[in-house]
Motif scaffolding. Structure first.
Motif, PDB file in Angstrom:
ATOM      1  N   GLN A 282       0.837  -1.191   0.000  1.00 55.07           N
ATOM      2  CA  GLN A 282       0.000   0.000   0.000  1.00 55.07           C
ATOM      3  C   GLN A 282       0.875   1.244   0.000  1.00 55.07           C
ATOM      4  N   VAL A 283       0.361   2.274  -0.638  1.00 61.05           N
ATOM      5  CA  VAL A 283       1.057   3.566  -0.676  1.00 61.05           C
ATOM      6  C   VAL A 283       0.245   4.538   0.159  1.00 61.05           C
ATOM      7  N   ALA A 284       0.891   5.101   1.171  1.00 62.58           N
ATOM      8  CA  ALA A 284       0.225   6.033   2.081  1.00 62.58           C
ATOM      9  C   ALA A 284       0.926   7.381   2.016  1.00 62.58           C
ATOM     10  N   LEU A 285       0.147   8.420   2.170  1.00 61.61           N
ATOM     11  CA  LEU A 285       0.686   9.773   2.203  1.00 61.61           C
ATOM     12  C   LEU A 285       1.066  10.133   3.638  1.00 61.61           C
ATOM     13  N   GLU A 286       2.220  10.757   3.765  1.00 61.59           N
ATOM     14  CA  GLU A 286       2.714  11.105   5.094  1.00 61.59           C
ATOM     15  C   GLU A 286       3.388  12.470   5.033  1.00 61.59           C
ATOM     16  N   VAL A 287       3.180  13.257   6.064  1.00 63.58           N
ATOM     17  CA  VAL A 287       3.786  14.586   6.170  1.00 63.58           C
ATOM     18  C   VAL A 287       5.126  14.450   6.881  1.00 63.58           C
ATOM     19  N   GLU A 288       6.163  14.974   6.264  1.00 64.33           N
ATOM     20  CA  GLU A 288       7.514  14.881   6.813  1.00 64.33           C
ATOM     21  C   GLU A 288       8.102  16.280   6.960  1.00 64.33           C
ATOM     22  N   THR A 289       8.729  16.524   8.086  1.00 66.65           N
ATOM     23  CA  THR A 289       9.367  17.812   8.343  1.00 66.65           C
ATOM     24  C   THR A 289      10.733  17.847   7.668  1.00 66.65           C
ATOM     25  N   GLU A 290      11.156  19.038   7.301  1.00 67.25           N
ATOM     26  CA  GLU A 290      12.468  19.200   6.675  1.00 67.25           C
ATOM     27  C   GLU A 290      13.562  18.637   7.575  1.00 67.25           C
ATOM     28  N   PRO A 291      14.508  17.894   7.000  1.00 64.35           N
ATOM     29  CA  PRO A 291      15.523  17.240   7.846  1.00 64.35           C
ATOM     30  C   PRO A 291      16.374  18.202   8.659  1.00 64.35           C
ATOM     31  N   PHE A 292      16.665  19.388   8.112  1.00 62.62           N
ATOM     32  CA  PHE A 292      17.581  20.273   8.838  1.00 62.62           C
ATOM     33  C   PHE A 292      16.948  20.760  10.151  1.00 62.62           C
ATOM     34  N   LEU A 293      15.621  20.862  10.194  1.00 63.04           N
ATOM     35  CA  LEU A 293      14.972  21.227  11.457  1.00 63.04           C
ATOM     36  C   LEU A 293      15.101  20.104  12.484  1.00 63.04           C
ATOM     37  N   THR A 294      15.060  18.867  12.004  1.00 65.19           N
ATOM     38  CA  THR A 294      15.259  17.741  12.914  1.00 65.19           C
ATOM     39  C   THR A 294      16.679  17.721  13.467  1.00 65.19           C
ATOM     40  N   TYR A 295      17.658  18.047  12.631  1.00 65.26           N
ATOM     41  CA  TYR A 295      19.046  18.103  13.103  1.00 65.26           C
ATOM     42  C   TYR A 295      19.243  19.215  14.131  1.00 65.26           C
ATOM     43  N   VAL A 296      18.621  20.359  13.888  1.00 72.57           N
ATOM     44  CA  VAL A 296      18.731  21.463  14.846  1.00 72.57           C
ATOM     45  C   VAL A 296      18.104  21.079  16.178  1.00 72.57           C
ATOM     46  N   GLU A 297      16.937  20.438  16.115  1.00 70.36           N
ATOM     47  CA  GLU A 297      16.298  19.999  17.350  1.00 70.36           C
ATOM     48  C   GLU A 297      17.145  18.947  18.059  1.00 70.36           C
ATOM     49  N   GLY A 298      17.807  18.064  17.285  1.00 67.57           N
ATOM     50  CA  GLY A 298      18.689  17.075  17.903  1.00 67.57           C
ATOM     51  C   GLY A 298      19.861  17.725  18.616  1.00 67.57           C
ATOM     52  N   ALA A 299      20.444  18.769  18.039  1.00 68.72           N
ATOM     53  CA  ALA A 299      21.548  19.478  18.697  1.00 68.72           C
ATOM     54  C   ALA A 299      21.075  20.136  19.989  1.00 68.72           C
ATOM     55  N   CYS A 300      19.886  20.712  19.959  1.00 71.96           N
ATOM     56  CA  CYS A 300      19.348  21.328  21.168  1.00 71.96           C
ATOM     57  C   CYS A 300      19.099  20.281  22.250  1.00 71.96           C
ATOM     58  N   VAL A 301      18.577  19.122  21.863  1.00 72.50           N
ATOM     59  CA  VAL A 301      18.298  18.069  22.843  1.00 72.50           C
ATOM     60  C   VAL A 301      19.597  17.540  23.441  1.00 72.50           C
ATOM     61  N   ILE A 302      20.644  17.455  22.634  1.00 71.23           N
ATOM     62  CA  ILE A 302      21.941  17.010  23.167  1.00 71.23           C
ATOM     63  C   ILE A 302      22.439  17.975  24.234  1.00 71.23           C
ATOM     64  N   TRP A 303      22.309  19.267  23.984  1.00 69.94           N
ATOM     65  CA  TRP A 303      22.731  20.250  24.985  1.00 69.94           C
ATOM     66  C   TRP A 303      21.871  20.142  26.250  1.00 69.94           C
ATOM     67  N   PHE A 304      20.557  20.017  26.075  1.00 66.57           N
ATOM     68  CA  PHE A 304      19.686  19.915  27.241  1.00 66.57           C
ATOM     69  C   PHE A 304      19.972  18.643  28.031  1.00 66.57           C
ATOM     70  N   THR A 305      20.298  17.559  27.322  1.00 66.70           N
ATOM     71  CA  THR A 305      20.632  16.311  28.012  1.00 66.70           C
ATOM     72  C   THR A 305      21.919  16.459  28.818  1.00 66.70           C
ATOM     73  N   PHE A 306      22.921  17.078  28.210  1.00 64.47           N
ATOM     74  CA  PHE A 306      24.190  17.312  28.921  1.00 64.47           C
ATOM     75  C   PHE A 306      23.966  18.192  30.146  1.00 64.47           C
ATOM     76  N   GLU A 307      23.191  19.256  29.974  1.00 62.73           N
ATOM     77  CA  GLU A 307      22.921  20.155  31.096  1.00 62.73           C
ATOM     78  C   GLU A 307      22.154  19.438  32.200  1.00 62.73           C
ATOM     79  N   PHE A 308      21.173  18.622  31.824  1.00 60.29           N
ATOM     80  CA  PHE A 308      20.375  17.888  32.809  1.00 60.29           C
ATOM     81  C   PHE A 308      21.232  16.890  33.581  1.00 60.29           C
ATOM     82  N   LEU A 309      22.091  16.153  32.880  1.00 66.35           N
ATOM     83  CA  LEU A 309      22.944  15.173  33.556  1.00 66.35           C
ATOM     84  C   LEU A 309      23.943  15.833  34.484  1.00 66.35           C
ATOM     85  N   MET A 310      24.489  16.979  34.079  1.00 67.28           N
ATOM     86  CA  MET A 310      25.435  17.681  34.943  1.00 67.28           C
ATOM     87  C   MET A 310      24.746  18.157  36.225  1.00 67.28           C
TER      88      MET A 310
END
Length: 357
Positions: A55-83
């Motif tokens: 089956q072929v389904a339609l799906e909405v996908e966000t631009e990859p560069f926004l996902t990378y930016v969010e990943g960088a932010c989450v890495i910083w927040f994770t480091f800050e939280f663990l510290m």
């Protein structure tokens, strides 16, 4: 004297945290814009009774560069939280903090979404759909700014101190909503058409629960205009509802404003105080050091009260203590008995200096 200087490091960390918070919120808002979303065709293999089908389904996908930016932010927040977890002296108080709970809840969905993205089972898809809905928790990161802005902390203290006033306001508003929703329901039926059995064809107030929304909007002076009375009796009830709403809101507000002014003045006064420097306080002499004095009566090769030679620095330490105002307080005027010497110091010990008048 050693001075511990860490304020520049704290300032840089605060600036970095503020930058990533604003970047994460900006990314969260841009992900909902149609310019950064694209529709893709996704092919899936579905099991049927006779085997499998594609089956072929339609799906909405966000631009990859926004996902990378969010990943960088989450890495910083994770480091800050663990510290902060590692260096927090009281782990129980750390867990109880609402800001720390918000940090954890905002970080966790990203890792779960990354871990479940490669799975194709229906349960994984349901979980991914739920996590996409829970993305709104990321906007709660704005409350992390309270660590860096005094005004937000003042607002938080004001809200906590004004809990009783807010509760009183909600009770007054609930009573008014109930009363005026009932009144507008029956007032609109006064001018109804005699042939109308329900008496609601000419008005939007079909029942009392619908009137709750109108009463809330009217008492809070918003007035959306989606519902309004059509008869003269309903207009009279609407005018009374608006006046009652103004009085209801006006009563608890001065108390809340006073609380805000008190906390704001306290915060401004605290900022004007001179900053304290963390000085290195020397430890007491330990056994084995040349400045260590054996207490009176302690077992050892030289029992008995110590002599002046055994504690060469004892007299100098007592003089420094008296100069700093931390020595034994002098007795009231007229008492001939001298102040006792500290334990381990042979008499005569230097008398404390009188405090200047």
């Amino acid at each position: 004297r050693w001075v511990l200087i860490i304020s520049p490091i704290n300032r840089y960390v605060a600036f970095a945290s503020l930058f990533f918070i604003l970047l994460s919120i900006t990314t969260f808002c841009l992900e909902t814009h149609e310019a950064f979303n694209r529709i893709i065709n996704k092919t899936e293999t579905v099991a049927v009774a006779n085997g499998t089908t594609t089956q072929v389904a339609l799906e909405v996908e966000t631009e990859p560069f926004l996902t990378y930016v969010e990943g960088a932010c989450v890495i910083w927040f994770t480091f800050e939280f663990l510290m902060r977890v590692c260096f927090c002296p009281d782990k129980l108080e750390f867990v109880k903090s609402s800001l720390n709970v918000i940090d954890f809840v905002a970080i966790l969905p990203f890792y779960l979404e990354v871990g479940l993205r490669g799975l194709s089972s229906k349960a994984a898809k349901d979980v991914l759909g739920f996590l996409r809905v829970v993305r709104f928790v990321r906007i709660l990161r704005i409350f992390k700014l309270t660590r860096h802005f005094v005004g937000l902390r003042v607002l938080g203290h004001t809200l906590r101190a004004s809990t009783n006033e807010f509760l009183l306001l909600i009770i007054f508003l609930a009573l008014g909503v109930l009363i005026f929703a009932t009144m507008i329901y029956y007032a609109e039926r006064i001018g109804a058409d005699p042939d109308d059995i329900t008496g609601s064809k000419h008005t939007n107030f079909k029942n009392i629960p619908i009137g709750f929304w109108w009463a809330v909007v009217t008492m809070t002076t918003l007035g959306y205009g989606d519902m309004y009375p059509m008869t003269w009796s309903g207009m009279l009830v609407g005018a009374l509802c608006a006046l009652a709403g103004v009085l209801t809101i006006a009563m608890p507000v001065p108390v809340i404003v006073n609380n805000f002014g008190m906390y704001y003045s306290l915060a401004m006064a605290k900022q004007k105080l001179p900053k304290k420097k963390n000085r290195h306080i020397p430890r007491a002499p330990q056994p084995g050091s040349p400045n260590y004095c054996k207490p009176e009566g302690a077992p050892g090769p030289r029992p008995g009260p110590p002599t002046a030679d055994a504690c060469p620095l004892a007299q100098e330490e007592i003089i420094e203590i008296n100069r700093a105002g931390r020595g034994p307080r002098a007795l009231p005027h007229g008492d001939p008995s001298p102040a006792p010497c500290p334990k381990g110091i042979p008499a005569p010990c230097p008398a404390p200096r009188p405090a200047p008048r």
